[in-house]
Design a protein around this motif. Structure first.
Motif, PDB file in Angstrom:
ATOM      1  N   VAL A 105       0.801  -1.232   0.000  1.00 46.19           N
ATOM      2  CA  VAL A 105       0.000   0.000   0.000  1.00 46.19           C
ATOM      3  C   VAL A 105       0.833   1.281   0.000  1.00 46.19           C
ATOM      4  N   ASN A 106       2.104   1.196   0.330  1.00 45.34           N
ATOM      5  CA  ASN A 106       2.903   2.421   0.337  1.00 45.34           C
ATOM      6  C   ASN A 106       3.839   2.520  -0.869  1.00 45.34           C
ATOM      7  N   LYS A 107       3.534   1.768  -1.886  1.00 38.91           N
ATOM      8  CA  LYS A 107       4.283   1.831  -3.143  1.00 38.91           C
ATOM      9  C   LYS A 107       3.303   2.036  -4.284  1.00 38.91           C
ATOM     10  N   GLY A 108       3.739   2.771  -5.285  1.00 41.41           N
ATOM     11  CA  GLY A 108       2.910   2.965  -6.463  1.00 41.41           C
ATOM     12  C   GLY A 108       2.748   1.667  -7.219  1.00 41.41           C
ATOM     13  N   PRO A 109       1.796   1.639  -8.138  1.00 41.11           N
ATOM     14  CA  PRO A 109       1.507   0.392  -8.857  1.00 41.11           C
ATOM     15  C   PRO A 109       2.710  -0.215  -9.560  1.00 41.11           C
ATOM     16  N   ALA A 110       3.604   0.616 -10.089  1.00 36.96           N
ATOM     17  CA  ALA A 110       4.754   0.090 -10.820  1.00 36.96           C
ATOM     18  C   ALA A 110       6.030   0.112  -9.990  1.00 36.96           C
ATOM     19  N   GLU A 111       5.941   0.428  -8.700  1.00 32.84           N
ATOM     20  CA  GLU A 111       7.132   0.588  -7.870  1.00 32.84           C
ATOM     21  C   GLU A 111       7.477  -0.636  -7.025  1.00 32.84           C
ATOM     22  N   VAL A 112       6.631  -1.642  -7.016  1.00 37.13           N
ATOM     23  CA  VAL A 112       6.888  -2.828  -6.199  1.00 37.13           C
ATOM     24  C   VAL A 112       7.890  -3.707  -6.934  1.00 37.13           C
ATOM     25  N   GLU A 113       8.960  -4.082  -6.238  1.00 34.20           N
ATOM     26  CA  GLU A 113      10.023  -4.850  -6.872  1.00 34.20           C
ATOM     27  C   GLU A 113      10.191  -6.212  -6.214  1.00 34.20           C
ATOM     28  N   ILE A 114      10.532  -7.192  -7.013  1.00 33.36           N
ATOM     29  CA  ILE A 114      10.844  -8.517  -6.492  1.00 33.36           C
ATOM     30  C   ILE A 114      12.021  -8.394  -5.532  1.00 33.36           C
ATOM     31  N   GLY A 115      11.902  -9.031  -4.389  1.00 31.89           N
ATOM     32  CA  GLY A 115      12.927  -8.967  -3.363  1.00 31.89           C
ATOM     33  C   GLY A 115      12.648  -7.912  -2.303  1.00 31.89           C
ATOM     34  N   GLN A 116      11.673  -7.033  -2.541  1.00 29.99           N
ATOM     35  CA  GLN A 116      11.311  -6.003  -1.565  1.00 29.99           C
ATOM     36  C   GLN A 116      10.844  -6.644  -0.268  1.00 29.99           C
ATOM     37  N   ARG A 117      11.390  -6.184   0.837  1.00 29.34           N
ATOM     38  CA  ARG A 117      10.926  -6.666   2.143  1.00 29.34           C
ATOM     39  C   ARG A 117       9.671  -5.891   2.519  1.00 29.34           C
ATOM     40  N   VAL A 118       8.709  -6.594   3.086  1.00 26.82           N
ATOM     41  CA  VAL A 118       7.423  -5.992   3.458  1.00 26.82           C
ATOM     42  C   VAL A 118       7.011  -6.498   4.833  1.00 26.82           C
ATOM     43  N   ARG A 119       6.110  -5.754   5.454  1.00 31.23           N
ATOM     44  CA  ARG A 119       5.495  -6.205   6.711  1.00 31.23           C
ATOM     45  C   ARG A 119       4.000  -5.985   6.609  1.00 31.23           C
ATOM     46  N   ALA A 120       3.287  -6.805   7.353  1.00 31.81           N
ATOM     47  CA  ALA A 120       1.828  -6.742   7.329  1.00 31.81           C
ATOM     48  C   ALA A 120       1.331  -5.529   8.092  1.00 31.81           C
ATOM     49  N   ILE A 121       0.316  -4.918   7.538  1.00 30.88           N
ATOM     50  CA  ILE A 121      -0.478  -3.913   8.230  1.00 30.88           C
ATOM     51  C   ILE A 121      -1.927  -4.352   8.034  1.00 30.88           C
ATOM     52  N   PHE A 122      -2.810  -3.815   8.832  1.00 29.52           N
ATOM     53  CA  PHE A 122      -4.167  -4.364   8.818  1.00 29.52           C
ATOM     54  C   PHE A 122      -5.199  -3.263   8.614  1.00 29.52           C
ATOM     55  N   GLU A 123      -6.067  -3.496   7.644  1.00 27.79           N
ATOM     56  CA  GLU A 123      -7.184  -2.593   7.383  1.00 27.79           C
ATOM     57  C   GLU A 123      -8.359  -3.028   8.241  1.00 27.79           C
ATOM     58  N   GLU A 124      -8.961  -2.080   8.932  1.00 26.06           N
ATOM     59  CA  GLU A 124     -10.147  -2.399   9.729  1.00 26.06           C
ATOM     60  C   GLU A 124     -11.394  -2.245   8.878  1.00 26.06           C
ATOM     61  N   ALA A 125     -12.292  -3.169   9.070  1.00 22.59           N
ATOM     62  CA  ALA A 125     -13.595  -3.105   8.399  1.00 22.59           C
ATOM     63  C   ALA A 125     -14.599  -3.833   9.280  1.00 22.59           C
ATOM     64  N   THR A 126     -15.839  -3.499   9.110  1.00 20.01           N
ATOM     65  CA  THR A 126     -16.901  -4.186   9.830  1.00 20.01           C
ATOM     66  C   THR A 126     -17.829  -4.826   8.812  1.00 20.01           C
ATOM     67  N   ASP A 127     -18.056  -6.113   8.980  1.00 19.74           N
ATOM     68  CA  ASP A 127     -18.972  -6.817   8.088  1.00 19.74           C
ATOM     69  C   ASP A 127     -20.385  -6.318   8.369  1.00 19.74           C
ATOM     70  N   PRO A 128     -21.037  -5.671   7.386  1.00 19.42           N
ATOM     71  CA  PRO A 128     -22.360  -5.108   7.649  1.00 19.42           C
ATOM     72  C   PRO A 128     -23.431  -6.172   7.898  1.00 19.42           C
ATOM     73  N   THR A 129     -23.166  -7.390   7.464  1.00 12.45           N
ATOM     74  CA  THR A 129     -24.145  -8.472   7.653  1.00 12.45           C
ATOM     75  C   THR A 129     -24.056  -9.065   9.049  1.00 12.45           C
ATOM     76  N   THR A 130     -22.824  -9.340   9.485  1.00  4.18           N
ATOM     77  CA  THR A 130     -22.644 -10.016  10.775  1.00  4.18           C
ATOM     78  C   THR A 130     -22.249  -9.065  11.900  1.00  4.18           C
TER      79      THR A 130
END
Ligand code: ZN
Length: 142
Positions: A105-130
């Motif tokens: 999410v912090n790289k442009g569409p063409a800026e992600v490179e093979i070998g790039q180290r990444v870490r997980a971040i989490f998007e919050e959402a609420t399921d409107p059904t449950t």
């Protein structure tokens, strides 16, 4: 944070296999208690030894981009104003042979490179059904 592909984008349907991935706020991978193999996505049975004795373990939440693409065609109408965006295949540290697919999410569409180290971040959402709170993994370059 708002969601990378938009707050209106589709939410996963939670089941016994994906609940840990989409609700824990950690990167939790299924491991076989019989042969210790990691597998992703989770299954009822170990694909290495056919054991049904599985458990989820928390891994570091970091990984390496193995492949990435820039998506320019909106494959769903809700993505029409989101293109271009990136999709990456990420090998998960601590879970040999397990690759997750997500957005850097912090790289442009063409800026992600093979070998790039990444870490997980989490998007919050609420399921409107449950009403369930979801913490959807995405990735940021480190
Ligand atoms: Zn096994």
């Amino acid at each position: 944070m708002s969601r990378y592909l938009g707050d209106d984008f589709l939410l996963p349907v939670i089941d016994q296999h994906n609940k840990e991935w989409f609700t824990s706020g950690e990167i939790r991978v299924q491991f076989c208690k019989t042969c210790d193999a990691a597998q992703f996505p989770p299954e009822d049975v170990c694909i290495q030894c056919l054991s049904y004795d599985q458990e989820f373990r928390t891994v570091s939440g970091e990984g390496t981009v193995e492949s990435a693409v820039e998506v320019n065609f909106p494959v769903h109408p809700l993505l029409a104003d989101k293109v271009p965006y990136n999709v990456a295949v990420i090998s998960l540290d601590g879970a040999p042979g397990c690759n997750a697919i997500g957005n850097v999410v912090n790289k442009g569409p063409a800026e992600v490179e093979i070998g790039q180290r990444v870490r997980a971040i989490f998007e919050e959402a609420t399921d409107p059904t449950t009403g369930d709170k979801l913490l959807i993994p995405n990735w940021e370059a480190i």
